[in-house]
Design an enzyme around this catalytic site. Structure first.
Site, mmCIF file in Angstrom:
data_model
loop_
_atom_site.group_PDB
_atom_site.id
_atom_site.type_symbol
_atom_site.label_atom_id
_atom_site.label_comp_id
_atom_site.label_asym_id
_atom_site.label_seq_id
_atom_site.Cartn_x
_atom_site.Cartn_y
_atom_site.Cartn_z
ATOM 1 C CE LYS A 63 -39.574 79.636 -17.206
ATOM 2 N NZ LYS A 63 -38.534 80.522 -16.120
ATOM 3 C CD GLN A 77 -39.129 83.164 -13.816
ATOM 4 O OE1 GLN A 77 -39.787 82.181 -14.288
ATOM 5 N NE2 GLN A 77 -37.788 83.692 -14.358
ATOM 6 C CG ASP A 82 -35.190 75.598 -13.262
ATOM 7 O OD1 ASP A 82 -35.293 75.739 -14.640
ATOM 8 O OD2 ASP A 82 -35.821 76.554 -12.514
#
Ligand code: ADP
Length: 285
Positions: free
Chosen positions: A49, A93, A116
């Site tokens: 990422k 995460q 997200d």
């Protein structure tokens, strides 16, 4: 013979476009990625990422925390990132260490930086159909359908899997775009009866070999989300028995090289979208 949807090539194209778009903005889009613990798979995802951010010309901050970090400490870090004007997207995460309450952490991310789209406010916006960003996997699948000019309007869409990250938002997005959506899951009595109806079949069950050739309709579009890792060979395969299904359908995604790279690219696209919103620039939803 199906057309193979090349997620890898499409993702590279999308990343190049994101880079060009980002370079024209008044400041760099910024993404913060937080990793608690040392899970090797999570470490690799986080590394990628940060690498993708560099490739797209974004500002990124990686925050590594010990596995026994307290919830209060993580909440304090999230508060600071929520207030940091260089940061447009905040990603924690998953999975989190066991002592942490995932819901509490997700809800501490500002909904406007929720890259997200896991925050309940954004889940509500998804139900309503107007969330500014969608979770990366469904967003990536929609980009693939768009690139290959596959219309959702009027189609029967069958979603196998109902996770909060993939299945549920994917079904909501297909519904928003005028598909007729059926959700299948572990408690579905006869999966094949429903999958055979699908014009668009999206499979995210994490169950290798679940979808056989006899379970799909001629000419269907088949999107295989799963990444099942063989513990012996380390190779990845999907939920769809590719060799049986591919000859029957019109489009199919390979594993690897299909949904995976698109999911990765969509994190960058979502960061860019949030950055543009924070800069007061218009975005299409
Ligand atoms: P992901 O986050 O990738 O979507 P999860 O493991 O969280 O994966 O969710 C798996 C989903 O797949 C669940 O909704 C589950 O009900 C569904 N599922 C798993 N096995 C089967 C199966 N054999 N038939 C139908 N659905 C299944």
């Amino acid at each position: 013979m199906a057309q193979i949807i090349d997620g890898k090539a499409l993702a590279a194209e999308i990343r190049a476009n994101i880079k060009t778009e980002a370079a024209a903005l008044p400041r760099k889009p910024g993404l913060a990625v937080i990793l608690a613990g040392e899970d090797p798979a999570s470490q690799l995802y986080v590394k990628n990422k940060v690498k993708d951010c560099a490739e797209c010309g974004f500002f990124s901050r990686r925050i590594d925390l010990p596995v026994d970090v307290s919830e209060e400490e993580l909440l304090g870090i999230l508060n600071k990132l929520n207030a940091d004007s260089r940061i447009d997207g905040v990603l924690v995460q998953l999975p989190l260490p066991e002592h942490m309450e995932e819901k509490r952490i997700i809800e501490a991310i500002s909904p406007e930086k929720d890259v997200d789209a896991f925050h309940p406010l954004n889940v509500g916006r998804m139900v309503r159909g107007d969330s500014p960003v969608w979770p990366c996997t469904p967003a990536g699948i929609m980009e693939m359908l768009k690139a290959y000019r596959i219309a959702v309007d009027g189609k029967i869409c069958v979603m196998v899997g109902r996770s909060n990250i993939v299945g549920k938002p994917m079904g909501l997005r297909l519904l928003r775009d005028h598909g007729t959506v059926v959700y299948c899951h572990r408690h579905t009595p006869d999966l094949a009866v429903l999958t055979r109806q699908a014009d668009i079949l999206v499979v995210a069950a994490g169950c290798k070999g679940l979808i056989h050739g006899s379970m799909v309709k001629e000419g269907a579009v088949v999107i295989d989300v799963a990444m099942n890792r063989d513990p012996e060979t380390g190779k990845f395969s999907g939920d769809v028995v590719f060799d049986e299904v591919e000859p029957k359908v019109s489009y199919i995604t390979p594993v690897p090289g299909g949904v995976g790279p698109m999911t990765r690219a969509m994190l960058m696209k979502n960061t860019l979208t949030l950055a543009k919103l924070h800069m007061g620039l218009a975005c299409e939803h």
